[in-house]
Enzyme design. Structure first.
Site, mmCIF file in Angstrom:
data_model
loop_
_atom_site.group_PDB
_atom_site.id
_atom_site.type_symbol
_atom_site.label_atom_id
_atom_site.label_comp_id
_atom_site.label_asym_id
_atom_site.label_seq_id
_atom_site.Cartn_x
_atom_site.Cartn_y
_atom_site.Cartn_z
ATOM 1 N N SER A 137 71.705 4.343 26.954
ATOM 2 C CA SER A 137 71.716 2.934 27.365
ATOM 3 C C SER A 137 71.282 2.849 28.828
ATOM 4 O O SER A 137 71.616 3.729 29.626
ATOM 5 C CB SER A 137 73.120 2.351 27.221
ATOM 6 O OG SER A 137 73.214 1.117 27.890
ATOM 7 N N TYR A 150 82.238 2.979 28.086
ATOM 8 C CA TYR A 150 80.950 3.016 27.377
ATOM 9 C C TYR A 150 79.867 3.674 28.244
ATOM 10 O O TYR A 150 79.128 4.554 27.784
ATOM 11 C CB TYR A 150 80.548 1.583 27.019
ATOM 12 C CG TYR A 150 79.170 1.443 26.417
ATOM 13 C CD1 TYR A 150 78.932 1.769 25.088
ATOM 14 C CD2 TYR A 150 78.107 0.963 27.182
ATOM 15 C CE1 TYR A 150 77.669 1.636 24.539
ATOM 16 C CE2 TYR A 150 76.845 0.820 26.644
ATOM 17 C CZ TYR A 150 76.626 1.157 25.321
ATOM 18 O OH TYR A 150 75.371 1.019 24.777
HETATM 19 N N1 LIG Z 1 72.278 -3.668 21.649
HETATM 20 C C1 LIG Z 1 72.194 -3.323 22.924
HETATM 21 O O1 LIG Z 1 72.102 -4.164 23.826
HETATM 22 C C2 LIG Z 1 72.177 -1.867 23.289
HETATM 23 C C3 LIG Z 1 71.715 -1.532 24.568
HETATM 24 C C4 LIG Z 1 71.680 -0.206 24.933
HETATM 25 C C5 LIG Z 1 72.069 0.760 24.033
HETATM 26 N N2 LIG Z 1 72.516 0.411 22.800
HETATM 27 C C6 LIG Z 1 72.904 1.484 21.902
HETATM 28 O O2 LIG Z 1 72.172 1.372 20.696
HETATM 29 C C7 LIG Z 1 72.955 1.848 19.610
HETATM 30 C C8 LIG Z 1 73.065 0.771 18.549
HETATM 31 O O3 LIG Z 1 73.594 -0.402 19.133
HETATM 32 P P1 LIG Z 1 73.587 -1.798 18.372
HETATM 33 O O4 LIG Z 1 73.616 -2.836 19.421
HETATM 34 O O5 LIG Z 1 72.526 -1.802 17.325
HETATM 35 O O6 LIG Z 1 75.043 -1.726 17.703
HETATM 36 P P2 LIG Z 1 75.699 -2.520 16.488
HETATM 37 O O7 LIG Z 1 77.125 -2.692 16.871
HETATM 38 O O8 LIG Z 1 74.915 -3.719 16.085
HETATM 39 O O9 LIG Z 1 75.604 -1.434 15.320
HETATM 40 C C9 LIG Z 1 76.299 -0.226 15.436
HETATM 41 C C10 LIG Z 1 76.376 0.428 14.064
HETATM 42 O O10 LIG Z 1 77.135 1.639 14.219
HETATM 43 C C11 LIG Z 1 78.074 1.707 13.172
HETATM 44 N N3 LIG Z 1 79.229 2.522 13.574
HETATM 45 C C12 LIG Z 1 80.234 2.183 14.421
HETATM 46 N N4 LIG Z 1 81.133 3.179 14.486
HETATM 47 C C13 LIG Z 1 80.679 4.164 13.674
HETATM 48 C C14 LIG Z 1 81.172 5.448 13.325
HETATM 49 N N5 LIG Z 1 82.353 5.906 13.804
HETATM 50 N N6 LIG Z 1 80.456 6.215 12.481
HETATM 51 C C15 LIG Z 1 79.287 5.754 11.962
HETATM 52 N N7 LIG Z 1 78.778 4.542 12.236
HETATM 53 C C16 LIG Z 1 79.466 3.759 13.090
HETATM 54 C C17 LIG Z 1 78.453 0.262 12.882
HETATM 55 O O11 LIG Z 1 79.033 0.121 11.587
HETATM 56 C C18 LIG Z 1 77.113 -0.434 13.042
HETATM 57 O O12 LIG Z 1 76.392 -0.452 11.821
HETATM 58 C C19 LIG Z 1 74.291 2.266 20.216
HETATM 59 O O13 LIG Z 1 74.247 3.653 20.523
HETATM 60 C C20 LIG Z 1 74.363 1.459 21.494
HETATM 61 O O14 LIG Z 1 75.177 2.056 22.454
HETATM 62 C C21 LIG Z 1 72.581 -0.894 22.416
#
Ligand SMILES: NC(=O)c1ccc[n+]([C@@H]2O[C@H](COP(=O)([O-])OP(=O)(O)OC[C@H]3O[C@@H](n4cnc5c(N)ncnc54)[C@H](O)[C@@H]3O)[C@@H](O)[C@H]2O)c1
Length: 244
Positions: A137, A150
């Site tokens: 991130s 986080y």
């Molecule tokens: N959306 C953002 O702004 C953003 C920015 C930077 C990084 N990220 C990173 O991108 C990745 C995805 O983020 P997102 O926003 O799509 O998240 P999201 O919350 O929309 O989706 C996360 C998914 O992970 C699954 N999950 C949660 N705990 C779990 C576990 N213990 N085992 C297996 N699956 C599990 C959830 O069921 C969900 O389907 C993450 O690593 C997040 O840190 C997101």
């Protein structure tokens, strides 16, 4: 079962958001994608859409990780690509982060990356080929407030990439991180993170909201055979919000 002729990718947390977009991108590039998520129904829906295979998986469970990686090897005979995407994305001021919440975030975001990577590198090492991409991130670059646990886990993810590149390189495995900026995933849109767009978008070089499909192509490139000369790196994909 005979070894899959298609390359096989395991994407964790792929039932929605960025993970689902990565799964779709890799499937469009011809890979057989294992859509793994703690939300098994959501994983099945994505797998059905992209011609993949669904697995219910809690990445923080050593037993489940061992079982699911074993099943993939039995059913498909190979794992060429691993995308460590599953994570909890909390928003909590420092003073309110209990030790219980701290541990929960560590167990999914750090232990989960350890467990899946440890199991999958054993398979990739035998094959002499592998591509691993950790979804980090840009909060680790920006030092974003109100999610210290986080941000610390994303630092751990990048640290692992730097440390493992040297150990995995001789085995034919590359490992890199992609660090997205704020992205309109289901997780962000259903939480207080959604208000982050108001102050982040004006700081970006490209002034619109990021969506999951903005991140997926960078991951697909690092997961491709073409990226064999790139390892141990972090690619920030955030429309120029941060610049390092
Ligand atoms: N959306 C953002 O702004 C953003 C920015 C930077 C990084 N990220 C990173 O991108 C990745 C995805 O983020 P997102 O926003 O799509 O998240 P999201 O919350 O929309 O989706 C996360 C998914 O992970 C699954 N999950 C949660 N705990 C779990 C576990 N213990 N085992 C297996 N699956 C599990 C959830 O069921 C969900 O389907 C993450 O690593 C997040 O840190 C997101």
């Amino acid at each position: 079962m005979a070894k899959s002729e298609q390359r096989v990718a395991l994407v964790t947390g792929a039932a929605q958001g960025i993970g689902a977009a990565i799964a779709a991108e890799l499937a469009a590039e011809g890979l057989k994608v294992v859509v793994a998520d703690i939300n098994g129904d959501g994983a099945q829906a994505v797998a059905d859409r992209i011609g993949g295979v669904a697995k219910t998986l809690d990445v923080s469970s050593p037993e489940q990780v061992s079982t699911v990686v074993g099943e993939i090897v039995d059913e498909l005979g190979r794992i060429d690509v691993l995308v460590n995407n599953a994570a909890l994305v909390p928003l909590t001021p420092w003073a309110e982060i209990s030790f219980e919440e701290w541990r929960r975030v560590m167990s999914v975001n750090v232990d989960g990356v350890y467990l899946v990577t440890h199991a999958v590198t054993a398979v990739m090492g035998e094959a002499g080929y592998g591509r691993i991409v950790n979804i980090a991130s840009n909060t680790f670059v920006a030092g974003t407030p109100n999610c210290a646990h986080y941000v610390a886990t994303k630092g751990a993810s990048i640290g692992l990439v730097r440390a493992l590149a040297g150990e995995l390189g001789p085995l034919g495995i590359t490992i890199n991180a992609v660090a997205p900026g704020i992205i309109a995933s289901e997780g962000v849109l259903s939480s207080a993170h959604q208000h982050g767009f108001d102050y982040v978008v004006p700081m970006q070089a490209i002034n619109r909201r990021g969506v999951p499909s903005d991140v997926a192509p960078a991951v697909a490139f690092l997961a491709s055979e073409k990226a064999e000369w790139i390892t141990g790196q972090t690619l920030v994909v955030d429309a120029g919000h941060t610049r390092n």
